[in-house]
Design a protein around this motif. Structure first.
Motif, PDB file in Angstrom:
ATOM      1  N   GLY A 199       0.723  -1.226  -0.139  1.00 52.10           N
ATOM      2  CA  GLY A 199      -0.031  -0.054  -0.046  1.00 52.10           C
ATOM      3  C   GLY A 199       0.818   1.215  -0.073  1.00 52.10           C
ATOM      4  O   GLY A 199       2.101   1.188   0.206  1.00 52.10           O
ATOM      5  N   HIS A 200       0.269   2.425  -0.174  1.00 52.68           N
ATOM      6  CA  HIS A 200       1.152   3.511  -0.173  1.00 52.68           C
ATOM      7  C   HIS A 200       1.299   4.199   1.330  1.00 52.68           C
ATOM      8  O   HIS A 200       0.271   4.100   2.062  1.00 52.68           O
ATOM      9  N   ASN A 201       2.790   4.186   1.404  1.00 54.63           N
ATOM     10  CA  ASN A 201       3.018   4.638   2.839  1.00 54.63           C
ATOM     11  C   ASN A 201       3.715   6.208   2.474  1.00 54.63           C
ATOM     12  O   ASN A 201       4.169   6.602   1.464  1.00 54.63           O
ATOM     13  N   ALA A 202       3.456   7.303   3.524  1.00 54.94           N
ATOM     14  CA  ALA A 202       3.883   8.266   3.375  1.00 54.94           C
ATOM     15  C   ALA A 202       4.323   8.795   4.758  1.00 54.94           C
ATOM     16  O   ALA A 202       3.780   8.783   5.822  1.00 54.94           O
ATOM     17  N   VAL A 203       5.338   9.571   4.764  1.00 56.00           N
ATOM     18  CA  VAL A 203       5.955  10.185   6.043  1.00 56.00           C
ATOM     19  C   VAL A 203       6.285  11.468   5.771  1.00 56.00           C
ATOM     20  O   VAL A 203       6.951  11.979   4.737  1.00 56.00           O
ATOM     21  N   MET A 204       5.713  12.373   6.650  1.00 55.56           N
ATOM     22  CA  MET A 204       5.961  13.801   6.449  1.00 55.56           C
ATOM     23  C   MET A 204       6.892  14.349   7.517  1.00 55.56           C
ATOM     24  O   MET A 204       6.181  14.220   8.592  1.00 55.56           O
ATOM     25  N   VAL A 205       7.819  14.900   7.094  1.00 59.79           N
ATOM     26  CA  VAL A 205       8.656  15.516   8.272  1.00 59.79           C
ATOM     27  C   VAL A 205       8.834  16.971   8.033  1.00 59.79           C
ATOM     28  O   VAL A 205       9.071  17.522   7.151  1.00 59.79           O
ATOM     29  N   ARG A 206       8.399  17.614   9.019  1.00 62.00           N
ATOM     30  CA  ARG A 206       8.183  19.213   9.095  1.00 62.00           C
ATOM     31  C   ARG A 206       9.552  19.593   9.686  1.00 62.00           C
ATOM     32  O   ARG A 206       9.592  19.280  10.946  1.00 62.00           O
ATOM     33  N   VAL A 207      10.457  20.471   9.284  1.00 61.21           N
ATOM     34  CA  VAL A 207      11.734  20.917   9.988  1.00 61.21           C
ATOM     35  C   VAL A 207      11.437  22.286  10.064  1.00 61.21           C
ATOM     36  O   VAL A 207      11.164  23.119   9.163  1.00 61.21           O
ATOM     37  N   SER A 208      11.950  22.936  11.135  1.00 62.29           N
ATOM     38  CA  SER A 208      11.834  24.223  11.550  1.00 62.29           C
ATOM     39  C   SER A 208      12.940  24.784  12.456  1.00 62.29           C
ATOM     40  O   SER A 208      13.667  23.852  13.059  1.00 62.29           O
ATOM     41  N   THR A 209      13.201  26.146  12.390  1.00 60.70           N
ATOM     42  CA  THR A 209      14.089  26.524  13.464  1.00 60.70           C
ATOM     43  C   THR A 209      13.770  26.662  14.641  1.00 60.70           C
ATOM     44  O   THR A 209      14.145  26.851  15.519  1.00 60.70           O
ATOM     45  N   ASP A 210      12.239  26.607  14.742  1.00 54.43           N
ATOM     46  CA  ASP A 210      11.276  26.728  16.029  1.00 54.43           C
ATOM     47  C   ASP A 210      10.843  25.369  16.311  1.00 54.43           C
ATOM     48  O   ASP A 210      10.670  24.412  15.272  1.00 54.43           O
ATOM     49  N   SER A 211      10.525  24.953  17.620  1.00 51.83           N
ATOM     50  CA  SER A 211       9.765  23.763  17.853  1.00 51.83           C
ATOM     51  C   SER A 211       8.203  23.683  17.065  1.00 51.83           C
ATOM     52  O   SER A 211       7.684  24.645  16.960  1.00 51.83           O
ATOM     53  N   VAL A 212       8.190  22.560  16.376  1.00 47.34           N
ATOM     54  CA  VAL A 212       6.930  22.325  15.706  1.00 47.34           C
ATOM     55  C   VAL A 212       6.296  20.872  16.223  1.00 47.34           C
ATOM     56  O   VAL A 212       7.061  20.099  16.492  1.00 47.34           O
ATOM     57  N   MET A 213       4.883  20.901  16.402  1.00 46.66           N
ATOM     58  CA  MET A 213       4.329  19.683  16.721  1.00 46.66           C
ATOM     59  C   MET A 213       3.061  19.054  15.985  1.00 46.66           C
ATOM     60  O   MET A 213       2.499  18.654  16.441  1.00 46.66           O
ATOM     61  N   THR A 214       3.253  19.914  14.738  1.00 43.48           N
ATOM     62  CA  THR A 214       1.916  19.520  13.816  1.00 43.48           C
ATOM     63  C   THR A 214       2.477  19.455  12.666  1.00 43.48           C
ATOM     64  O   THR A 214       3.520  19.713  12.135  1.00 43.48           O
ATOM     65  N   PRO A 215       1.588  18.423  11.624  1.00 46.36           N
ATOM     66  CA  PRO A 215       1.821  18.114  10.334  1.00 46.36           C
ATOM     67  C   PRO A 215       1.136  19.564   9.496  1.00 46.36           C
ATOM     68  O   PRO A 215       0.460  20.155  10.172  1.00 46.36           O
ATOM     69  N   LYS A 216       1.710  19.615   8.265  1.00 46.25           N
ATOM     70  CA  LYS A 216       1.083  20.743   7.420  1.00 46.25           C
ATOM     71  C   LYS A 216       0.388  20.005   6.281  1.00 46.25           C
ATOM     72  O   LYS A 216       0.446  18.855   5.852  1.00 46.25           O
ATOM     73  N   GLU A 217      -0.516  21.073   5.705  1.00 41.80           N
ATOM     74  CA  GLU A 217      -1.250  20.272   4.631  1.00 41.80           C
ATOM     75  C   GLU A 217      -0.556  20.320   3.537  1.00 41.80           C
ATOM     76  O   GLU A 217      -0.837  19.796   2.265  1.00 41.80           O
ATOM     77  N   THR A 218       0.337  21.163   3.297  1.00 41.37           N
ATOM     78  CA  THR A 218       1.129  21.246   2.068  1.00 41.37           C
ATOM     79  C   THR A 218       2.762  20.868   2.575  1.00 41.37           C
ATOM     80  O   THR A 218       3.028  20.927   3.598  1.00 41.37           O
ATOM     81  N   THR A 219       3.391  20.560   1.330  1.00 39.41           N
ATOM     82  CA  THR A 219       4.797  19.982   1.629  1.00 39.41           C
ATOM     83  C   THR A 219       5.717  20.781   0.481  1.00 39.41           C
ATOM     84  O   THR A 219       5.115  21.278  -0.660  1.00 39.41           O
ATOM     85  N   ASN A 220       6.914  20.928   0.701  1.00 39.59           N
ATOM     86  CA  ASN A 220       7.920  21.784  -0.146  1.00 39.59           C
ATOM     87  C   ASN A 220       8.625  20.739  -0.996  1.00 39.59           C
ATOM     88  O   ASN A 220       8.895  20.842  -2.091  1.00 39.59           O
ATOM     89  N   ILE A 221       8.915  19.613  -0.449  1.00 40.56           N
ATOM     90  CA  ILE A 221       9.794  18.531  -1.177  1.00 40.56           C
ATOM     91  C   ILE A 221       9.205  17.225  -1.074  1.00 40.56           C
ATOM     92  O   ILE A 221       8.685  16.780   0.104  1.00 40.56           O
ATOM     93  N   VAL A 222       8.809  16.602  -1.954  1.00 35.03           N
ATOM     94  CA  VAL A 222       8.012  15.405  -2.125  1.00 35.03           C
ATOM     95  C   VAL A 222       9.199  14.334  -2.604  1.00 35.03           C
ATOM     96  O   VAL A 222       9.739  14.748  -3.813  1.00 35.03           O
ATOM     97  N   ILE A 223       9.654  13.305  -1.925  1.00 34.84           N
ATOM     98  CA  ILE A 223      10.487  12.151  -2.531  1.00 34.84           C
ATOM     99  C   ILE A 223       9.624  11.287  -2.937  1.00 34.84           C
ATOM    100  O   ILE A 223       9.123  10.583  -1.916  1.00 34.84           O
ATOM    101  N   ALA A 224       9.403  10.780  -4.188  1.00 30.11           N
ATOM    102  CA  ALA A 224       8.684   9.879  -4.922  1.00 30.11           C
ATOM    103  C   ALA A 224       9.358   8.866  -5.178  1.00 30.11           C
ATOM    104  O   ALA A 224       9.998   8.579  -5.970  1.00 30.11           O
TER     105      ALA A 224
END
Lengths: 288, 585
Positions: free
Chosen positions: B50-75
C-alpha cells in the motif's frame, strides 16, 4: 461467629454459605479446606479467585484471601495474581458455565501456557444460580427453561479439552467422595504448573439425572497401576465419561518439570508485587 | 531572534520501500543540524504494497503539527507523485526515481505545475552498487541533501551508527549511493532557489525525539510498572511493544494475552496482588474490556488502561486518527463508579501523565484511562527540555502488616471521610480479606443491605470528589484576554497552539485553553475559567462534539461554536485559521 466444632472452623468467615441444603458444593468446599489445611499453607498466602455462579461464592466464605471476579474471567485474573506474586497459592473456583462457555478461551490458553495455578471446576452440568439452564456439560436431553425439548448439543468433555490443550495436570473427583477429592486438590495445588480438577457436583435442586446416586454408582478410582504420564491414555480414560456410564476419578495425567508461565515471563525471583518502584531511573531511555 | 525558517519534506512509496526509516533518518539529520522536527506518518492497514507516506516538518523553532502542504516530495513510486501532487507548495520540488517512474511532467515550473520535477535514477544507482534496489531510499536522501545544499557528512555518520555493527560493506554501499545521488543532482540540475535553506552554523540540539507511544511506555516504566498485558491492536500496540522491549532490563512481566478481556483481567489480577499494572488497546479492544472496568471499580483495584483511538465505529479507519471514543470511555461499563480520564496532548504530557495516571489509580484505587490516538501514538516529536524526575511515585495508603491495624479484623472497604480505604495486598502476614465484584460490606463480604449499599456507593463515589483536588487545571496558552479561545483536549493541543502565532497581527487575537484531564470535570474549578472567555470554540477530532457536550453536561458551559474534523486526519493549523477568519472576521 457461629459455633463450629469442625477443625476447619478457622477456614470459615462470618458469613455462611447460602447453597441449597445437600448441594454438592459443600463436599467440594470441605475438600478444598482440608487440602489447604493438610498442606499447611498460611492463610494469608492463599488466594481463592472465584468465578460467578454458586461455586465461585466460596471465595467469600473461606478464611483465606478471596477475590470474587466476573463470570468466565476468574482464570485470567488468577493468572495476573500469580504473575505479580508467585509466592501466593492461587486457586480458581469456577463452574462449568464460566469455565467452558463464557471463559473457554482462558481455560485453553491457561493450560497451554502452564501457569502455576489450580482450577477447581465445580461441574454440576447446568447454570444453578440462574435457575438450571443447560450448560456446556449438560447431557443430551437435559430439560430446562431454555431447553424445553431437551438439550440437543453434545456435551463438552473438559478433561479432554485440558489434555489436548497441553495441561500438565488433570484430575477428576466427586463431591460425594471428599476424602478422595481432598487428595486430588492437594496434588493439584502442589503441582508446578497448570492443574485442572474436574469435580462432579450434584445439583440437588435442578439436576435430577446426575445425582449423588448417579455418580456413586458410576465413578471408579483409577487403578494403582494406571500410568498418569501417558497423555494419549489419559485422553482415552477421560473420554469414558462421554457415554454417561463410567466416570474415572483420580489423577488422569501429570507431567513434571515443564516450565511454568512465571518461569517464562518473569525476569527475577522477587515477586513483582514486592518490588520497590519508588526510584526508577529512565535517563538511559532518553539518551542521558 | 533568528529568522523563522521551515520546510516540509514528504517521502512516499510502497509499504516496504523504506519510507518510514527514511523519515526517521531525515529527523535525525535535521536534529544534528540543530533543527526541530515533527514527523507524521500515513499508512494503510497493510503490511506491504500500500502507499506509505511520511511527512517531516523541519523548523528553526519547535513544531508539533503536520502541514497540509509540502515543499519537497521524495517519490519512490508513481503513486506518490499523484498522491501528493495537490499538496505541493509553489516553488517546491518533486524528486522522483527516474529509473522506475517515466514521467512526462516538465522539469521546470509551469502554470499548471508551479513546482520543479527532478528525476534521479535512484534504482539504477542502487543496482550499480550490488545489483539490488536496497539503497534506493538512501540514494533519495542523498539527492535531497543536494536540493537542500547541505553536506552529507551527518547522514554518513548516522548510517555508520545504524549499520556499522552489522556490516561495514552495508555502510560503504549506502554511503556510495548517497554520494552518487548527491553528485547526480549537483551535475544535472540547478538548485531551485525557491527551496528554503537553513543556516548551517547552528548548534546540534540536545533533543529527545519520540512518539507518544514511547513516551507513555517510558512514563509507565518511570512510574514503576511491573506488569502489563495486551492483545495486539493498532494504534495501541507500540506502547506494549516498547514495554516488551524494556521488560528484561526493568524487570517487567509483559504478557500477550489471548484477547483483550484476558489482558485487562490479568492486569486487574496483577494490580490486586500489588503490581503496578497497565493494559493498552484501541476502541474495539476497549469494548471487550468494558466489563472488567466496572470490576476494578467495585473492587477498588487500581487499573491503568491506555486507549489509543482510531477512526470508528467497528473496524472503522484502523490506521487513521480520531477522538471519537471519549464519551464511551467516560461511560464504559454498567453501574456507577469513580474513574479518571486523561488525554495527553504531546510526548511531554504523555510521559508525565502516564506517571500521574499510576499515582491516581493507586491513591484512589480506581481505573484511570489514558486517552491517546493514532496522531499522538505515532507522530515523532522533538523536545529539548524534559525533567525526567518531576513526578514522584505515590502508591497510596497501604497496610503493610496485621500489626499496623488498630483493630483485630481488617476492613478492606472501611468507610472513610475521603472515601479511600487503606489497602492491603494479599500475602500480608497475618491478614486475609475478601474482595469481590458483588456489593459488599466493609469486610468485603457480599452484602445486599440497602443502608450498606448506600454507604459503600457513597464511599466509592466520594473518591471522585476527593481526587478533584489532585487534578491539574486546564492550561491557558497565549494572552489572557484574547478575542477567541480555542479549547483543545488531548492531541488537538498543538494544532490550536500554532494558531496563536499564525493569528498574530490579525484583527482578532486567539488563545488556547488545553484540557488534559477530561473526566471528572470540576465545576467549581472550571466555571471561573470558562466564564471569562470572550468567545470559545471547541476543536475536536470527532463528529458529535463530544467534549463540548461534556462541558455542557458537567459544567453548564456552552461554547460559541465547535470546529470538528472526522475524515481520519488530524487538524492542520492553517485550516483552523481559515475557519476563524470566516467565522469571526
Amino acid at each position: 461467629m457461629k459455633h463450629n466444632a469442625s477443625p476447619l472452623e478457622k477456614y470459615h468467615t462470618q458469613s455462611t454459605p447460602n447453597w441449597c441444603p445437600g448441594c454438592g458444593n459443600f463436599g467440594i468446599w470441605v475438600s478444598l479446606k482440608n487440602a489447604i489445611a493438610n498442606l499447611q499453607i498460611p492463610h494469608h498466602n492463599v488466594v481463592i479467585v472465584g468465578d460467578i455462579g454458586c461455586s465461585g461464592k466460596l471465595a467469600y466464605w473461606t478464611e483465606v484471601n478471596g477475590f470474587a471476579t466476573l463470570h468466565g474471567r476468574s482464570i485470567p485474573v488468577a493468572e495476573g495474581v500469580k504473575m505479580a506474586n508467585r509466592d501466593l497459592t492461587v486457586i480458581v473456583v469456577a463452574g462449568d458455565g464460566g469455565t467452558l462457555s463464557e471463559g473457554l478461551q482462558h481455560f485453553i490458553h491457561a493450560a497451554r501456557r502452564n501457569v502455576n495455578i489450580t482450577v477447581l471446576m465445580h461441574n454440576n452440568q447446568l447454570y444453578g444460580l440462574t435457575k438450571g439452564q443447560a450448560s456446556s456439560t449438560s447431557e443430551k436431553g437435559y430439560k430446562s427453561s431454555t431447553t424445553p425439548e431437551g438439550s440437543y448439543e453434545t456435551p463438552l468433555n473438559p478433561s479432554v479439552l485440558a489434555l489436548v490443550a497441553q495441561a500438565t495436570f488433570v484430575a477428576a473427583g466427586f463431591a460425594g467422595n471428599a476424602k478422595h477429592l481432598t487428595q486430588m486438590i492437594e496434588k493439584a495445588i502442589t503441582h508446578e504448573g497448570f492443574a485442572y480438577v474436574d469435580a462432579y457436583q450434584p445439583c440437588v435442586t435442578y439436576n435430577y439425572i446426575n445425582t449423588y446416586a448417579f455418580y456413586s454408582e458410576r465413578t471408579y478410582e483409577l487403578e494403582e497401576e494406571y500410568d498418569a504420564t501417558n497423555r494419549v491414555e489419559a485422553i482415552q480414560r477421560a473420554m469414558e465419561i462421554d457415554g454417561g456410564q463410567k466416570f474415572p476419578i483420580g489423577v488422569l495425567y501429570q507431567e513434571q518439570g515443564q516450565k511454568t508461565l512465571e518461569d517464562n515471563v518473569l525476569h527475577s525471583d522477587k515477586p513483582l508485587a514486592k518490588r520497590d518502584v519508588s526510584d526508577i531511573s529512565v535517563a538511559k531511555l532518553f539518551g542521558r | 531572534m533568528a529568522k523563522h525558517t521551515e520546510l516540509v519534506i514528504t517521502v512516499g512509496g510502497k509499504a516496504g520501500q523504506g519510507v518510514l526509516s527514511s523519515g526517521a533518518f531525515i529527523q535525525q539529520i535535521m536534529s544534528e543540524l540543530g533543527l526541530y522536527t515533527f514527523t507524521w506518518t500515513e499508512y494503510p492497514s497493510l503490511i506491504k504494497g500500500g502507499h506509505n507516506a511520511v511527512m517531516v516538518r523541519v523548523s528553526t523553532d519547535s513544531v508539533m503539527t503536520p502541514k497540509e502542504t509540502t515543499n519537497i516530495v521524495i517519490a519512490l513510486d508513481q503513486v506518490s507523485i499523484e498522491m501528493h501532487w495537490h499538496e505541493m507548495e509553489e516553488g517546491g520540488v518533486i524528486l522522483y526515481d527516474s529509473s522506475t517512474i517515466k514521467t512526462e511532467y516538465s522539469h521546470t515550473p509551469t502554470k499548471e505545475q508551479p513546482f520543479s520535477m527532478i528525476g534521479v535514477p535512484l534504482t539504477e544507482i542502487s543496482r550499480g552498487i550490488d545489483k539490488s534496489s536496497f539503497y534506493t531510499n538512501t540514494a533519495a536522501l542523498g539527492a535531497m541533501h543536494a536540493l537542500l545544499d547541505i553536506p552529507t557528512t551527518v547522514f554518513e555518520t548516522l548510517l555508520d551508527k545504524k549499520y556499522g555493527r552489522k556490516s561495514q560493506t552495508i555502510v560503504e554501499n549506502n554511503v556510495t549511493a548517497v554520494r552518487k545521488a548527491f553528485e547526480y543532482v549537483q551535475n544535472e540540475y540547478d538548485r531551485p532557489q525557491t527551496i528554503p535553506s537553513f543556516s548551517l552554523n547552528r548548534e546540534s540540539l540536545d533533543q529527545v525525539i519520540m512518539n507518544g507511544s514511547q513516551a507513555i511506555a517510558y512514563g509507565a516504566v518511570k512510574a514503576g510498572v511491573t506488569f502489563t498485558a495486551a492483545y495486539p491492536m493498532t494504534p495501541a500496540t507500540p506502547v506494549f511493544d516498547n514495554l516488551v522491549k524494556l521488560a528484561p532490563e526493568y524487570d517487567i512481566a509483559a504478557k500477550q494475552a489471548e484477547d483483550e478481556i484476558s489482558a485487562v483481567c490479568m492486569t486487574v489480577g496483577a494490580s490486586y496482588a500489588g503490581s503496578r499494572a497497565m493494559t493498552m488497546t484501541s476502541g474495539g479492544g476497549f469494548s471487550l474490556m468494558v466489563e472488567a472496568l466496572g470490576f476494578a471499580g467495585i473492587t477498588e483495584t487500581p487499573l491503568v488502561v491506555v486507549e489509543a483511538m482510531r477512526g470508528g465505529p467497528s473496524t472503522g479507519l484502523p490506521t487513521k486518527t480520531e477522538q471519537s471514543d471519549l464519551r464511551f470511555i467516560v461511560h464504559a461499563s454498567q453501574g456507577e463508579f469513580p474513574r479518571v480520564v486523561l488525554a495527553p496532548g504531546d510526548v511531554e504530557e504523555a510521559y508525565y501523565e502516564a506517571q500521574r495516571a499510576f499515582n491516581l489509580a493507586d491513591k484512589y484505587q480506581l481505573p484511570v484511562m489514558i486517552v491517546s490516538d493514532k496522531y499522538l501514538a505515532t507522530s515523532q516529536m522533538s523536545f529539548t527540555d524534559f525533567d525526567l524526575d518531576r513526578i514522584k511515585v505515590d502508591r497510596g495508603v497501604l497496610v503493610r502488616s496485621a500489626s499496623e491495624l488498630g483493630e483485630e479484623v481488617y476492613h478492606r472497604y472501611q468507610l472513610t471521610k475521603d472515601g479511600v480505604s487503606p489497602r492491603a495486598l494479599p500475602g500480608t502476614p497475618g491478614l486475609t480479606y475478601k474482595s469481590g465484584s458483588d456489593e459488599h460490606n466493609e469486610l468485603g463480604e457480599i452484602c445486599e443491605d440497602p443502608d450498606n449499599r448506600v454507604a459503600q456507593m457513597n464511599k466509592r463515589m466520594q473518591k471522585e470528589i476527593t481526587l478533584l483536588a489532585d487534578l491539574p487545571k486546564p492550561q491557558l496558552y497565549g494572552s489572557k484576554n484574547a478575542d477567541v479561545t480555542l479549547i483543545s483536549w488531548g492531541s488537538t493541543k498543538h494544532a490550536c497552539l500554532e494558531v496563536i502565532d499564525l493569528m498574530k497581527g490579525q484583527d482578532i487575537s486567539v488563545n488556547v485553553l488545553h484540557f488534559v484531564y477530561v473526566y471528572p470535570l470540576d465545576e467549581k474549578q472550571l466555571i471561573p475559567i470558562l466564564s471569562r472567555l470572550k468567545k470559545a470554540v471547541i476543536v475536536e477530532n470527532n463528529y458529535e462534539a463530544q467534549f463540548a457536550g461534556m462541558l455542557k453536561e458537567y459544567v453548564g458551559f456552552v461554547a460559541d461554536d465547535h470546529l470538528l474534523k472526522y475524515n481520519g486526519l488530524p487538524f492542520y493549523p492553517a485550516e483552523i485559521v481559515t475557519y476563524l477568519k470566516k467565522k469571526f472576521f
